[in-house]
Design an enzyme around this catalytic site. Structure first.
Site, PDB file in Angstrom:
ATOM      1  N   LYS A 248       1.945   2.177  -5.049  1.00  0.00           N
ATOM      2  CA  LYS A 248       2.496   1.619  -6.304  1.00  0.00           C
ATOM      3  C   LYS A 248       1.565   1.918  -7.474  1.00  0.00           C
ATOM      4  O   LYS A 248       2.022   2.235  -8.570  1.00  0.00           O
ATOM      5  CB  LYS A 248       2.662   0.092  -6.165  1.00  0.00           C
ATOM      6  CG  LYS A 248       3.627  -0.321  -5.068  1.00  0.00           C
ATOM      7  CD  LYS A 248       3.669  -1.829  -4.890  1.00  0.00           C
ATOM      8  CE  LYS A 248       2.385  -2.426  -4.343  1.00  0.00           C
ATOM      9  NZ  LYS A 248       2.055  -2.071  -2.944  1.00  0.00           N
TER      10      LYS A 248
ATOM     11  N   ASP B 191       0.807  -1.220   0.000  1.00  0.00           N
ATOM     12  CA  ASP B 191       0.000   0.000   0.000  1.00  0.00           C
ATOM     13  C   ASP B 191       0.841   1.272   0.000  1.00  0.00           C
ATOM     14  O   ASP B 191       0.433   2.313   0.525  1.00  0.00           O
ATOM     15  CB  ASP B 191      -0.966   0.013   1.204  1.00  0.00           C
ATOM     16  CG  ASP B 191      -1.887  -1.185   1.196  1.00  0.00           C
ATOM     17  OD1 ASP B 191      -2.244  -1.641   0.092  1.00  0.00           O
ATOM     18  OD2 ASP B 191      -2.250  -1.662   2.286  1.00  0.00           O
TER      19      ASP B 191
ATOM     20  N   GLN C 229       1.939  -6.010  -3.155  1.00  0.00           N
ATOM     21  CA  GLN C 229       2.407  -6.130  -1.761  1.00  0.00           C
ATOM     22  C   GLN C 229       3.726  -5.359  -1.593  1.00  0.00           C
ATOM     23  O   GLN C 229       3.916  -4.382  -2.294  1.00  0.00           O
ATOM     24  CB  GLN C 229       2.547  -7.616  -1.347  1.00  0.00           C
ATOM     25  CG  GLN C 229       1.214  -8.350  -1.253  1.00  0.00           C
ATOM     26  CD  GLN C 229       0.678  -8.834  -2.584  1.00  0.00           C
ATOM     27  OE1 GLN C 229       1.371  -9.516  -3.312  1.00  0.00           O
ATOM     28  NE2 GLN C 229      -0.545  -8.479  -2.908  1.00  0.00           N
TER      29      GLN C 229
ATOM     30  N   GLY D 150      -4.527  -4.230  -3.882  1.00  0.00           N
ATOM     31  CA  GLY D 150      -5.524  -3.191  -4.122  1.00  0.00           C
ATOM     32  C   GLY D 150      -4.751  -1.943  -4.496  1.00  0.00           C
ATOM     33  O   GLY D 150      -4.138  -1.311  -3.646  1.00  0.00           O
ATOM     34  N   HIS D 151      -4.708  -1.640  -5.791  1.00  0.00           N
ATOM     35  CA  HIS D 151      -3.902  -0.515  -6.271  1.00  0.00           C
ATOM     36  C   HIS D 151      -4.836   0.613  -6.702  1.00  0.00           C
ATOM     37  O   HIS D 151      -5.653   0.447  -7.610  1.00  0.00           O
ATOM     38  CB  HIS D 151      -3.016  -0.968  -7.439  1.00  0.00           C
ATOM     39  CG  HIS D 151      -1.999  -1.989  -7.035  1.00  0.00           C
ATOM     40  ND1 HIS D 151      -1.111  -2.560  -7.904  1.00  0.00           N
ATOM     41  CD2 HIS D 151      -1.717  -2.540  -5.819  1.00  0.00           C
ATOM     42  CE1 HIS D 151      -0.332  -3.413  -7.254  1.00  0.00           C
ATOM     43  NE2 HIS D 151      -0.686  -3.427  -5.986  1.00  0.00           N
TER      44      HIS D 151
HETATM   45  P1  GDP Z   1      -0.719   0.376  -3.553  1.00  0.00           P
HETATM   46  O1  GDP Z   1      -1.342  -0.896  -3.093  1.00  0.00           O
HETATM   47  O2  GDP Z   1       0.749   0.424  -3.293  1.00  0.00           O
HETATM   48  O3  GDP Z   1      -1.042   0.718  -4.981  1.00  0.00           O
HETATM   49  O4  GDP Z   1      -1.353   1.532  -2.652  1.00  0.00           O
HETATM   50  P2  GDP Z   1      -2.916   1.695  -2.258  1.00  0.00           P
HETATM   51  O5  GDP Z   1      -3.651   2.156  -3.441  1.00  0.00           O
HETATM   52  O6  GDP Z   1      -3.394   0.472  -1.572  1.00  0.00           O
HETATM   53  O7  GDP Z   1      -2.812   2.807  -1.139  1.00  0.00           O
HETATM   54  C1  GDP Z   1      -2.254   4.038  -1.388  1.00  0.00           C
HETATM   55  C2  GDP Z   1      -3.320   5.110  -1.086  1.00  0.00           C
HETATM   56  O8  GDP Z   1      -2.695   6.346  -0.979  1.00  0.00           O
HETATM   57  C3  GDP Z   1      -4.359   5.254  -2.175  1.00  0.00           C
HETATM   58  O9  GDP Z   1      -5.578   5.609  -1.585  1.00  0.00           O
HETATM   59  C4  GDP Z   1      -3.832   6.405  -3.017  1.00  0.00           C
HETATM   60  O10 GDP Z   1      -4.847   7.130  -3.689  1.00  0.00           O
HETATM   61  C5  GDP Z   1      -3.182   7.241  -1.967  1.00  0.00           C
HETATM   62  N1  GDP Z   1      -2.015   8.026  -2.389  1.00  0.00           N
HETATM   63  C6  GDP Z   1      -1.024   7.681  -3.246  1.00  0.00           C
HETATM   64  N2  GDP Z   1      -0.082   8.643  -3.294  1.00  0.00           N
HETATM   65  C7  GDP Z   1      -0.498   9.609  -2.446  1.00  0.00           C
HETATM   66  C8  GDP Z   1       0.060  10.858  -2.030  1.00  0.00           C
HETATM   67  O11 GDP Z   1       1.140  11.261  -2.429  1.00  0.00           O
HETATM   68  N3  GDP Z   1      -0.660  11.576  -1.109  1.00  0.00           N
HETATM   69  C9  GDP Z   1      -1.852  11.163  -0.616  1.00  0.00           C
HETATM   70  N4  GDP Z   1      -2.461  11.915   0.271  1.00  0.00           N
HETATM   71  N5  GDP Z   1      -2.390   9.990  -0.981  1.00  0.00           N
HETATM   72  C10 GDP Z   1      -1.721   9.230  -1.873  1.00  0.00           C
HETATM   73  P1  IMO Z   2      -0.954  -4.130  -2.263  1.00  0.00           P
HETATM   74  O1  IMO Z   2      -0.512  -4.690  -3.594  1.00  0.00           O
HETATM   75  C1  IMO Z   2      -0.943  -4.565   2.062  1.00  0.00           C
HETATM   76  C2  IMO Z   2      -1.053  -8.662   3.625  1.00  0.00           C
HETATM   77  C3  IMO Z   2      -2.296  -9.141   4.353  1.00  0.00           C
HETATM   78  C4  IMO Z   2      -1.664 -10.144   5.309  1.00  0.00           C
HETATM   79  C5  IMO Z   2      -0.567 -10.784   4.456  1.00  0.00           C
HETATM   80  C6  IMO Z   2      -0.982 -12.089   3.785  1.00  0.00           C
HETATM   81  O2  IMO Z   2      -2.232  -3.390  -2.321  1.00  0.00           O
HETATM   82  O3  IMO Z   2       0.165  -3.372  -1.633  1.00  0.00           O
HETATM   83  P2  IMO Z   2      -2.529 -12.670   1.707  1.00  0.00           P
HETATM   84  O4  IMO Z   2      -3.962 -12.359   1.425  1.00  0.00           O
HETATM   85  O5  IMO Z   2      -1.586 -12.143   0.696  1.00  0.00           O
HETATM   86  O6  IMO Z   2      -2.291 -14.125   1.967  1.00  0.00           O
HETATM   87  O7  IMO Z   2      -2.223 -11.918   3.098  1.00  0.00           O
HETATM   88  O8  IMO Z   2      -0.258  -9.818   3.459  1.00  0.00           O
HETATM   89  N1  IMO Z   2      -1.307  -8.121   2.271  1.00  0.00           N
HETATM   90  C7  IMO Z   2      -1.224  -6.818   1.949  1.00  0.00           C
HETATM   91  N2  IMO Z   2      -0.992  -5.743   2.722  1.00  0.00           N
HETATM   92  N3  IMO Z   2      -1.083  -4.422   0.734  1.00  0.00           N
HETATM   93  C8  IMO Z   2      -1.280  -5.498  -0.050  1.00  0.00           C
HETATM   94  O9  IMO Z   2      -1.273  -5.440  -1.395  1.00  0.00           O
HETATM   95  C9  IMO Z   2      -1.405  -6.760   0.550  1.00  0.00           C
HETATM   96  N4  IMO Z   2      -1.640  -8.017   0.089  1.00  0.00           N
HETATM   97  C10 IMO Z   2      -1.561  -8.823   1.145  1.00  0.00           C
HETATM   98  O10 IMO Z   2      -2.932  -8.093   5.027  1.00  0.00           O
HETATM   99  O11 IMO Z   2      -1.032  -9.466   6.347  1.00  0.00           O
HETATM  100 MG    MG Z   3      -2.875  -1.532  -1.832  1.00  0.00          MG
END
Ligand code: GDP
Ligand code: IMO
Ligand code: MG
Length: 434
Positions: A26, A23, A233, A50-51
C-alpha cells in the site's frame, strides 16, 4: 458552486485498501498515486502499520505519517479513526525531517483522534506474553487503545487543550492499567510510569497540528483536488470482516475510510484494492494457501518478506482468489493494484486458489468461521511460470505472455479490473492499465 450540491464536486477521492492480510505494498502504491494527488489521509490503525516507500536508493518506512509525505507540498493527514501514539508520531516526524523530508506545515491530525499511550503498549505486550490464545500482535498497543475508545474512556487530541483534565485522564488510565497488569502478574510499569508528563509535554506540539480532517478533505474535493485515503493492514485483518479473532482492532475496509477520515461515503469515488501477486501473513491465524516449507522460504527470500514493523518472517502462499472476491465485495473495489509480480519471475509454475474444499463440500465463499478456514483445502488452478524478468516493464505489452495470462486469470477470479501492476520496489517500476 453550492457546497450542498454533491454532484458538482470536481475533485476525486480514492481509497487505497489492503485486499489481503496486510503488507500488500500500500505504501508504494500511495506514494506513486500521490504524484497526482493533493491530500493523503490515514483513516484507521496506528503504528502497527509499516508502509515501505523506496525512492531511488533510499528506503523509508512509515508507521503513522501517510506514505504521501515524500512528495513535497502534499498535505498529509491523520483522521479520527487512527489511534495516535504521540511519541512514535514525533519520532517519525523528526526522523523524516532529519532525512531531508520537509514535514513542517504539511501534517495535520484530527482533533477527534484517540491517543495511544505507553500503557496501551504495555498491556498489549503483557497479554500476548501470557495468553494461551495469542493473536501475534505487533505489540504497538492497538487493541487496548481501541478498547478504551469504545469503552468511552479514551483520551482524544482535543482533550489535551485542558491540561488539568488531561492530566487526570492520563493518571486514571495509568492506574487502571496498573490494576489490569497486576491481575496478569506484572508489577513493573517501566517507561509507562512517565507517560503523564511525557504526553503533556507533547500536547502543545500536537495541538498545533490539530485540524478537522473531514472538513479539510471536503474543502479539497470541492476545490477540484484529488484525495487519497490510505488504509493500513488489510481486509482479512478487519475487525468485522476478517479472520476473527486473528484480526486487528479497527475497520480496515473501505467502509472504515469514510468513518475514519470524517467524510460521508458519497464523497468517495474509487476504491483501489492492493494485492500481492501471491499472499503473505504475519501473526497468528490460518493461511489456507500457504506454500510448503521449501517454497515458503524461497519466496520469503525473493520478496524480502519480513515485517516492516516487527521484522517477523511473513508466511507466504499462492494468490487466494476466494479471499480476493470477498475483498472485492466487502470493499466495493473498483480496481486492483497487483504488486510484487516480479517475485514470481523465476517460478516454473504459478497457482491461483479458485475455491475451498470444506467438510461440507466445495465453496467459493470466504467462511465466517475461522476454524473452518483453518481446515479448508484450496482448489488450485495451475498456470505455467514465465521465467523471465518483469522488473523493467513499464507497459502491459512489455510483460511476458505467460505473465499476462496469469494476470488475466487473477483478474477474472478476483472479479475486479486490474488498474496497476508493480514489478519492483521503486516508483518507476509500475505499469498503469487502462
Ligand atoms: P504495506 O504495509 O502494504 O505498505 O507493505 P509493506 O511496506 O509492509 O511491504 C511491502 C514490501 O514489498 C516493501 O518492502 C516494499 O518495498 C516491497 N514492494 C512493494 N511493491 C513491490 C514490487 O512490486 N516488487 C517487489 N519486489 N517489492 C515490492
Ligand atoms: P500494514 O499496514 C500485516 C497483524 C498482526 C497480528 C494482527 C493484530 O503494514 O499492512 P495488532 O498489532 O494490529 O493488534 O495485530 O494484525 N497486523 C499486520 N499484519 N501488516 C500490517 O500492517 C499489520 N498490522 C497488524 O501481525 O496478526
Ligand atoms: Mg506493512
Amino acid at each position: 458552486m453550492s457546497p450542498f450540491v454533491r454532484a458538482q464536486v470536481s475533485g476525486r477521492c480514492t481509497v487505497v485498501v489492503g485486499g489481503q492480510w496486510g503488507d500488500e505494498g500500500k505504501g508504494k502504491i500511495v506514494d506513486v498515486l500521490t504524484a497526482e494527488a493533493d491530500v493523503v489521509a490515514r483513516y484507521q490503525g496506528g503504528a502497527n502499520a509499516g508502509h515501505t516507500v523506496q525512492v531511488g536508493d533510499e528506503t523509508f518506512i512509515f508507521h503513522l505519517i501517510p506514505s504521501g509525505i515524500l512528495h513535497p507540498g502534499k498535505r498529509c493527514l491523520l483522521g479520527n479513526g487512527v489511534v495516535l501514539d504521540p511519541v512514535q508520531f514525533f519520532k517519525e516526524y523528526e526522523a523524516a525531517e532529519a532525512r531531508g523530508v520537509s514535514v513542517e506545515g504539511r501534517v495535520g491530525v484530527s482533533r477527534r483522534a484517540h491517543l495511544l499511550l505507553p500503557y496501551h503498549k504495555l498491556l498489549d505486550r503483557a497479554r500476548e506474553g501470557i495468553s494461551a490464545r495469542k493473536i501475534g500482535t505487533t505489540g504497538r498497543g492497538i487493541g487496548p487503545a481501541y478498547e478504551d475508545k469504545v469503552a468511552r474512556r479514551g483520551i482524544r487530541v482535543v482533550d489535551l487543550k485542558d491540561p488539568e483534565r488531561a492530566r487526570s485522564l492520563l493518571v486514571e488510565g495509568l492506574e487502571r492499567t496498573r490494576a489490569k497488569l497486576r491481575e496478569l502478574g506484572v508489577e513493573d510499569l517501566g517507561d509507562a510510569e512517565s507517560c503523564v508528563e511525557e504526553t503533556l509535554a507533547l500536547a502543545g506540539r500536537l495541538l498545533a497540528l490539530a485540524t478537522d480532517v473531514g472538513s479539510e478533505i471536503q474543502q479539497a474535493l470541492l476545490a477540484g483536488k484529488k484525495v487519497l485515503l490510505e488504509g493500513a493492514q488489510g481486509t482479512a485483518l478487519d475487525i468485522d470482516h476478517g479472520t476473527y479473532p486473528y484480526v486487528t482492532s479497527s475497520n480496515t475496509t473501505a467502509g472504515g475510510a469514510a468513518c475514519g477520515a470524517g467524510i460521508g461515503p458519497t464523497w468517495i469515488h474509487e476504491v483501489l484494492g492492493v494485492v500481492k501477486a501471491y499472499i503473505t501473513r504475519v501473526g497468528e491465524g490460518p493461511l489456507p494457501t500457504a506454500f510448503p516449507p521449501e517454497l515458503d522460504q524461497k519466496v520469503r527470500d525473493l520478496g524480502s518478506e519480513y515485517g516492516a514493523t516487527t521484522g517477523r518472517p511473513r508466511r507466504c502462499g499462492w494468490y487466494d482468489g476466494v479471499l480476493a472476491r470477498y475483498s472485492s465485495r466487502v470493499n466495493g473495489l473498483t480496481g486492483l493494484a497487483v504488486t510484487k509480480l516480479d517475485v514470481l519471475d523465476t517460478l516454473p509454475e504459478v497457482r491461483i486458489a479458485v475455491a475451498y474444499r470444506t467438510p461440507e463440500g466445495e465453496t467459493r465463499e470466504f467462511p465466517a468461521d475461522t476454524t473452518v478456514l483453518g481446515q479448508v483445502e484450496p482448489v488450485y488452478e495451475t498456470l505455467p511460470g514465465w521465467q523471465e524478468p518483469t522488473v523493467g516493464a513499464t507497459r502491459l505489452e512489455d510483460l511476458p505472455a505467460k505473465a499476462r495470462a496469469y494476470l488475466d486469470r487473477l483478474e477474472e477470479v478476483s472479479e475486479t479490473p486490474i488498474r496497476m501492476i508493480s514489478v519492483g520496489t521503486r516508483r518507476d517500476q509500475i505499469i498503469r492499465v487502462g
